[in-house]
Design an enzyme around this catalytic site. Sequence first.
Site, PDB file in Angstrom:
ATOM      1  N   HIS A 158      26.348  71.038  89.879  1.00 14.56           N
ATOM      2  CA  HIS A 158      26.104  70.258  91.079  1.00 14.56           C
ATOM      3  C   HIS A 158      26.595  71.062  92.280  1.00 14.56           C
ATOM      4  O   HIS A 158      27.644  71.713  92.194  1.00 14.56           O
ATOM      5  CB  HIS A 158      26.846  68.915  91.020  1.00 14.56           C
ATOM      6  N   CYS A 197      25.794  69.326  86.113  1.00 19.15           N
ATOM      7  CA  CYS A 197      26.500  68.704  87.241  1.00 19.15           C
ATOM      8  C   CYS A 197      27.943  69.207  87.279  1.00 19.15           C
ATOM      9  O   CYS A 197      28.194  70.399  87.094  1.00 19.15           O
ATOM     10  CB  CYS A 197      26.381  67.181  87.077  1.00 19.15           C
ATOM     11  N   GLU A 250      22.876  61.326  83.368  1.00 12.29           N
ATOM     12  CA  GLU A 250      22.932  62.645  82.725  1.00 12.29           C
ATOM     13  C   GLU A 250      23.204  62.512  81.232  1.00 12.29           C
ATOM     14  O   GLU A 250      22.610  63.196  80.404  1.00 12.29           O
ATOM     15  CB  GLU A 250      23.999  63.502  83.402  1.00 12.29           C
TER      16      GLU A 250
END
Lengths: 209, 209
Positions: free
Chosen positions: A140, A120, A17
């Site tokens: 997430h 996330c 990420e």
Amino acid sequence: MAPKALILIAQGTEEMEFTITYDVLVRGGIEVQSAFVGSSASAQNSQDPHGSEYVTCSRGVKIVPDLRLPDLAGGKALEEYDAIIVPGGVKGAETISQNDDVAKLLSAFAAKGKVVAAICAGSLAIKSAGIGKDNAITSHPSVKAELEKDYHYKDDRVVIADKLITSRGPGTAFEFALAIVEALAGKEKRVEITDPIILHPAQIQHDQE
Amino acid sequence: MAPKALILIAQGTEEMEFTITYDVLVRGGIEVQSAFVGSSASAQNSQDPHGSEYVTCSRGVKIVPDLRLPDLAGGKALEEYDAIIVPGGVKGAETISQNDDVAKLLSAFAAKGKVVAAICAGSLAIKSAGIGKDNAITSHPSVKAELEKDYHYKDDRVVIADKLITSRGPGTAFEFALAIVEALAGKEKRVEITDPIILHPAQIQHDQE
């Protein structure tokens, strides 16, 4: 002048990420710098045998940050950057979302109408900063329960609520980063950099064509 | 015992390709180590102010390698690892594909029937090593012309020719890494790790369902 973006990093940050966002933004002509978030104790633990400091990410990739958060004290971050970005990774996002200086920084960016982006478990930092309440948000799936009371939670891969951009995980990071590029540098730039990356055709916005 | 994979890295390696492959393999239960490829002169240039060595990747992400190629001299690499992987990035792939020790290593892995994998411009190292001739291969479209005479070139996102696995660019790196996981750890492991990554549904193999 090129837009500038600050991406946070901590011990345990999700390296995909972090790296996808950093790299795609640079491809988009954005000046990117990373800032290490953590106590000096944790920095001590990350020294390599040669004495330099690096972050050990969630799956073991070791990344050297460009800056440390204290380097940006005194309003420097708000002056210099057009966007602030929080990556995920359970441990990294925990450190970042529990840091008071980060919370102040995020709410200052939001108050100035600058881009605030999280992916996330990084979305937890948005909540800790108390910003964007009742806005559309995603994260997430593993931290959805911690966010859905305070936000209009969506299961989309990228959610854009004005200047608040959120996304779900490593596999959505390309789309997340391209949304930030579009917000900072325009749609034309987004389209221009998409081809050489070789995204799956299904990941490319239909309005690009 | 967990399978082990070695991923090469050099100044200018594409950081998304490196990081996605490294991270996804670790998620797949594979022990991954990175080995720096370069002259000591180039290592010198990469010293940070504190004296530690890191690689500056193609878009500026700074990564600390786990090992250096000479650490693996004397057949150690071939003994210890089940797969060797070459990421792209124009400059990084140039350094890696022009290194004689890498060429020897790649051809030794191929001769032993171990997995040899390359993505993007990294596929040039396959050619330099003189392996897999006439097999199916792919690469970043920008280096297709250098490969299509010697290989059965395909424009697919991932091409698997027995133990030779090749792919196209950062946007295909998840599928590339998952193909390596399947080769080293089996299809069940591949399926198990796919969900939390949150790939686009179109990137998920239909035979997984």
